[in-house]
Write a protein that holds these residues in place. Structure first.
Motif, PDB file in Angstrom:
ATOM      1  N   GLU A  45       1.404   9.509  -1.639  1.00  0.00           N
ATOM      2  CA  GLU A  45       2.596   8.853  -1.172  1.00  0.00           C
ATOM      3  C   GLU A  45       2.511   7.475  -0.680  1.00  0.00           C
ATOM      4  O   GLU A  45       3.287   6.670  -0.412  1.00  0.00           O
ATOM      5  CB  GLU A  45       2.893   9.467   0.538  1.00  0.00           C
ATOM      6  CG  GLU A  45       3.363  11.022  -0.019  1.00  0.00           C
ATOM      7  CD  GLU A  45       3.370  11.693   1.459  1.00  0.00           C
ATOM      8  OE1 GLU A  45       3.513  11.105   2.341  1.00  0.00           O
ATOM      9  OE2 GLU A  45       3.368  12.864   1.402  1.00  0.00           O
ATOM     10  N   GLY A  46       1.382   6.822  -0.965  1.00  0.00           N
ATOM     11  CA  GLY A  46       0.909   5.493  -0.774  1.00  0.00           C
ATOM     12  C   GLY A  46       0.527   5.097   0.702  1.00  0.00           C
ATOM     13  O   GLY A  46       0.511   3.847   0.948  1.00  0.00           O
ATOM     14  N   VAL A  47      -0.083   6.077   1.097  1.00  0.00           N
ATOM     15  CA  VAL A  47      -0.855   5.682   2.698  1.00  0.00           C
ATOM     16  C   VAL A  47      -2.153   5.042   2.137  1.00  0.00           C
ATOM     17  O   VAL A  47      -2.932   5.661   1.488  1.00  0.00           O
ATOM     18  CB  VAL A  47      -0.960   6.590   3.411  1.00  0.00           C
ATOM     19  CG1 VAL A  47      -1.832   6.254   4.911  1.00  0.00           C
ATOM     20  CG2 VAL A  47       0.305   7.469   3.763  1.00  0.00           C
ATOM     21  N   PRO A  48      -2.294   3.883   2.589  1.00  0.00           N
ATOM     22  CA  PRO A  48      -3.901   3.064   2.295  1.00  0.00           C
ATOM     23  C   PRO A  48      -4.895   3.953   2.791  1.00  0.00           C
ATOM     24  O   PRO A  48      -4.880   4.505   3.921  1.00  0.00           O
ATOM     25  CB  PRO A  48      -3.512   1.659   3.037  1.00  0.00           C
ATOM     26  CG  PRO A  48      -2.285   1.566   2.923  1.00  0.00           C
ATOM     27  CD  PRO A  48      -1.492   2.830   3.482  1.00  0.00           C
ATOM     28  N   LEU A  49      -5.867   3.779   2.193  1.00  0.00           N
ATOM     29  CA  LEU A  49      -7.361   4.590   2.451  1.00  0.00           C
ATOM     30  C   LEU A  49      -7.639   4.017   3.924  1.00  0.00           C
ATOM     31  O   LEU A  49      -8.158   5.047   4.764  1.00  0.00           O
ATOM     32  CB  LEU A  49      -8.351   4.356   1.253  1.00  0.00           C
ATOM     33  CG  LEU A  49      -8.399   4.661   0.113  1.00  0.00           C
ATOM     34  CD1 LEU A  49      -9.309   4.309  -0.692  1.00  0.00           C
ATOM     35  CD2 LEU A  49      -7.794   6.163   0.047  1.00  0.00           C
ATOM     36  N   ASP A  50      -7.668   2.806   4.191  1.00  0.00           N
ATOM     37  CA  ASP A  50      -8.147   2.294   5.317  1.00  0.00           C
ATOM     38  C   ASP A  50      -7.311   2.748   6.617  1.00  0.00           C
ATOM     39  O   ASP A  50      -7.774   3.133   7.588  1.00  0.00           O
ATOM     40  CB  ASP A  50      -8.322   0.636   5.574  1.00  0.00           C
ATOM     41  CG  ASP A  50      -7.238  -0.111   4.979  1.00  0.00           C
ATOM     42  OD1 ASP A  50      -6.132   0.563   4.552  1.00  0.00           O
ATOM     43  OD2 ASP A  50      -7.029  -1.232   5.370  1.00  0.00           O
ATOM     44  N   LYS A  51      -6.040   2.748   6.329  1.00  0.00           N
ATOM     45  CA  LYS A  51      -5.161   3.369   7.210  1.00  0.00           C
ATOM     46  C   LYS A  51      -5.374   4.793   7.417  1.00  0.00           C
ATOM     47  O   LYS A  51      -5.439   5.266   8.678  1.00  0.00           O
ATOM     48  CB  LYS A  51      -3.516   3.158   6.800  1.00  0.00           C
ATOM     49  CG  LYS A  51      -2.531   3.616   7.932  1.00  0.00           C
ATOM     50  CD  LYS A  51      -1.245   3.049   7.308  1.00  0.00           C
ATOM     51  CE  LYS A  51      -0.334   3.389   8.502  1.00  0.00           C
ATOM     52  NZ  LYS A  51       1.243   3.124   8.091  1.00  0.00           N
ATOM     53  N   LEU A  52      -5.760   5.688   6.557  1.00  0.00           N
ATOM     54  CA  LEU A  52      -5.864   6.894   6.654  1.00  0.00           C
ATOM     55  C   LEU A  52      -7.170   7.245   7.460  1.00  0.00           C
ATOM     56  O   LEU A  52      -7.412   7.952   8.400  1.00  0.00           O
ATOM     57  CB  LEU A  52      -6.308   7.883   5.512  1.00  0.00           C
ATOM     58  CG  LEU A  52      -4.852   8.021   4.622  1.00  0.00           C
ATOM     59  CD1 LEU A  52      -5.187   8.556   3.093  1.00  0.00           C
ATOM     60  CD2 LEU A  52      -3.910   9.114   5.308  1.00  0.00           C
ATOM     61  N   ASP A  53      -8.419   6.494   7.281  1.00  0.00           N
ATOM     62  CA  ASP A  53      -9.685   6.621   7.853  1.00  0.00           C
ATOM     63  C   ASP A  53      -9.428   6.197   9.207  1.00  0.00           C
ATOM     64  O   ASP A  53     -10.199   6.980  10.037  1.00  0.00           O
ATOM     65  CB  ASP A  53     -10.648   5.682   7.221  1.00  0.00           C
ATOM     66  CG  ASP A  53     -11.379   6.498   5.984  1.00  0.00           C
ATOM     67  OD1 ASP A  53     -10.986   7.581   5.609  1.00  0.00           O
ATOM     68  OD2 ASP A  53     -12.398   5.812   5.473  1.00  0.00           O
ATOM     69  N   LYS A  54      -8.904   5.007   9.597  1.00  0.00           N
ATOM     70  CA  LYS A  54      -8.535   4.511  10.820  1.00  0.00           C
ATOM     71  C   LYS A  54      -7.878   5.570  11.866  1.00  0.00           C
ATOM     72  O   LYS A  54      -8.141   5.991  12.824  1.00  0.00           O
ATOM     73  CB  LYS A  54      -7.927   3.316  10.749  1.00  0.00           C
ATOM     74  CG  LYS A  54      -7.717   2.678  12.394  1.00  0.00           C
ATOM     75  CD  LYS A  54      -7.058   1.514  12.353  1.00  0.00           C
ATOM     76  CE  LYS A  54      -6.463   0.731  13.514  1.00  0.00           C
ATOM     77  NZ  LYS A  54      -5.784  -0.441  13.815  1.00  0.00           N
ATOM     78  N   ALA A  55      -7.003   6.184  11.046  1.00  0.00           N
ATOM     79  CA  ALA A  55      -6.166   7.291  11.968  1.00  0.00           C
ATOM     80  C   ALA A  55      -6.869   8.408  12.377  1.00  0.00           C
ATOM     81  O   ALA A  55      -6.560   8.731  13.425  1.00  0.00           O
ATOM     82  CB  ALA A  55      -4.704   7.644  11.138  1.00  0.00           C
ATOM     83  N   ASN A 144       3.712   2.881  -4.992  1.00  0.00           N
ATOM     84  CA  ASN A 144       4.386   3.350  -3.743  1.00  0.00           C
ATOM     85  C   ASN A 144       3.436   2.989  -2.460  1.00  0.00           C
ATOM     86  O   ASN A 144       2.157   2.936  -2.382  1.00  0.00           O
ATOM     87  CB  ASN A 144       4.525   4.942  -3.548  1.00  0.00           C
ATOM     88  CG  ASN A 144       5.485   5.445  -4.423  1.00  0.00           C
ATOM     89  OD1 ASN A 144       6.366   4.533  -4.984  1.00  0.00           O
ATOM     90  ND2 ASN A 144       5.330   6.614  -5.030  1.00  0.00           N
ATOM     91  N   VAL A 145       4.288   2.587  -1.410  1.00  0.00           N
ATOM     92  CA  VAL A 145       3.234   1.974  -0.153  1.00  0.00           C
ATOM     93  C   VAL A 145       4.266   2.709   0.888  1.00  0.00           C
ATOM     94  O   VAL A 145       5.322   2.405   0.902  1.00  0.00           O
ATOM     95  CB  VAL A 145       3.419   0.335  -0.072  1.00  0.00           C
ATOM     96  CG1 VAL A 145       2.856   0.040   1.105  1.00  0.00           C
ATOM     97  CG2 VAL A 145       2.593  -0.135  -1.066  1.00  0.00           C
ATOM     98  N   SER A 146       3.452   3.452   1.761  1.00  0.00           N
ATOM     99  CA  SER A 146       3.896   4.413   2.699  1.00  0.00           C
ATOM    100  C   SER A 146       3.517   3.527   4.150  1.00  0.00           C
ATOM    101  O   SER A 146       2.522   2.994   4.265  1.00  0.00           O
ATOM    102  CB  SER A 146       3.220   5.636   2.712  1.00  0.00           C
ATOM    103  OG  SER A 146       3.769   6.224   4.021  1.00  0.00           O
TER     104      SER A 146
END
Length: 214
Positions: A45-55, A144-146
């Motif tokens: 879906e375009g969620v960045p890796l660093d955003k996933l890890d941080k969350a 895509n960027v989510s």
């Protein structure tokens, strides 16, 4: 006698043992499978890796999903997810494009052990997102960027694990919720201060959490 011997061996190795049924993925890997699938879906879906890890670190996990896969090994994670997706466990093990990981394995990007996975590694703690992976992810996501929010990311990933843990209890794969909590806290580091998936469910309320999932 066999059980007591197995426990004695595990304890001698410094492990915390729980009894589980002999089923695909046993308990910990079976709960890990849906996380891997959801991670692939979120990346698509375009969620960045660093955003996933941080969350997920903010949720209480010791590491985020991208880092976890790199540490476990992209090849191992891919094999687990692919195996469970074909193990007749229904839609709980589907929903993400697992080619994200299988293509990386074909490229030799196996994670920290090969110094290249989702991140590029040049030391014990030095890691970064390299240009090759950025290009690969851009192609995988079709650009895509989510802007999915942190709480939504946490709910989508954690709920897949928690739902599978509950299913394992229902199917008597684990003996009780305490065993389930111990298995996932010590097995994959499920947010320790939340006490494990079942303790977390108790704290937020089962009905409330089911409503959130729906």
């Amino acid at each position: 006698e066999a059980l007591s011997t197995a426990f004695a061996v595990g304890t001698k190795q410094g492990k915390t043992c729980v009894v589980v049924k002999d089923v695909p993925g046993f308990y910990v890997n079976r709960c890990l499978g849906p996380i891997l699938v959801e991670f692939c879906a979120l990346v698509k879906e375009g969620v960045p890796l660093d955003k996933l890890d941080k969350a997920m670190k903010n949720f209480g996990m010791p590491v985020g999903p991208a880092t976890l896969i790199d540490e476990v090994g992209v090849d191992v994670a891919s094999k687990v997810a692919t195996y469970l997706a074909s193990a007749d466990l229904g839609v709980r093990m589907t929903g993400g494009d697992l080619s994200l990981m299988t293509n990386m394995v074909d490229k030799g990007w196996l994670g920290r052990k090969s110094k290249q996975g989702f991140f590029t590694y040049s030391g014990k703690k030095d890691k970064k997102l390299g240009p090759e992976v950025e290009a690969y992810l851009n192609d995988f996501t079709s650009g895509n960027v989510s802007n999915l929010g942190e709480v939504d990311i946490q709910d989508r990933i954690a709920s897949r694990l928690i739902n599978e843990a509950a299913k394992c209890l229902e199917d008597e794969i684990i003996e009780n919720p305490v065993a389930g909590d111990i298995g996932l806290v010590f097995g994959i580091g499920f947010a320790p201060f939340k006490g494990g998936p079942f303790r977390y469910l108790d704290s937020v309320g089962v009905s409330s959490y089911v409503d959130r999932m729906n």
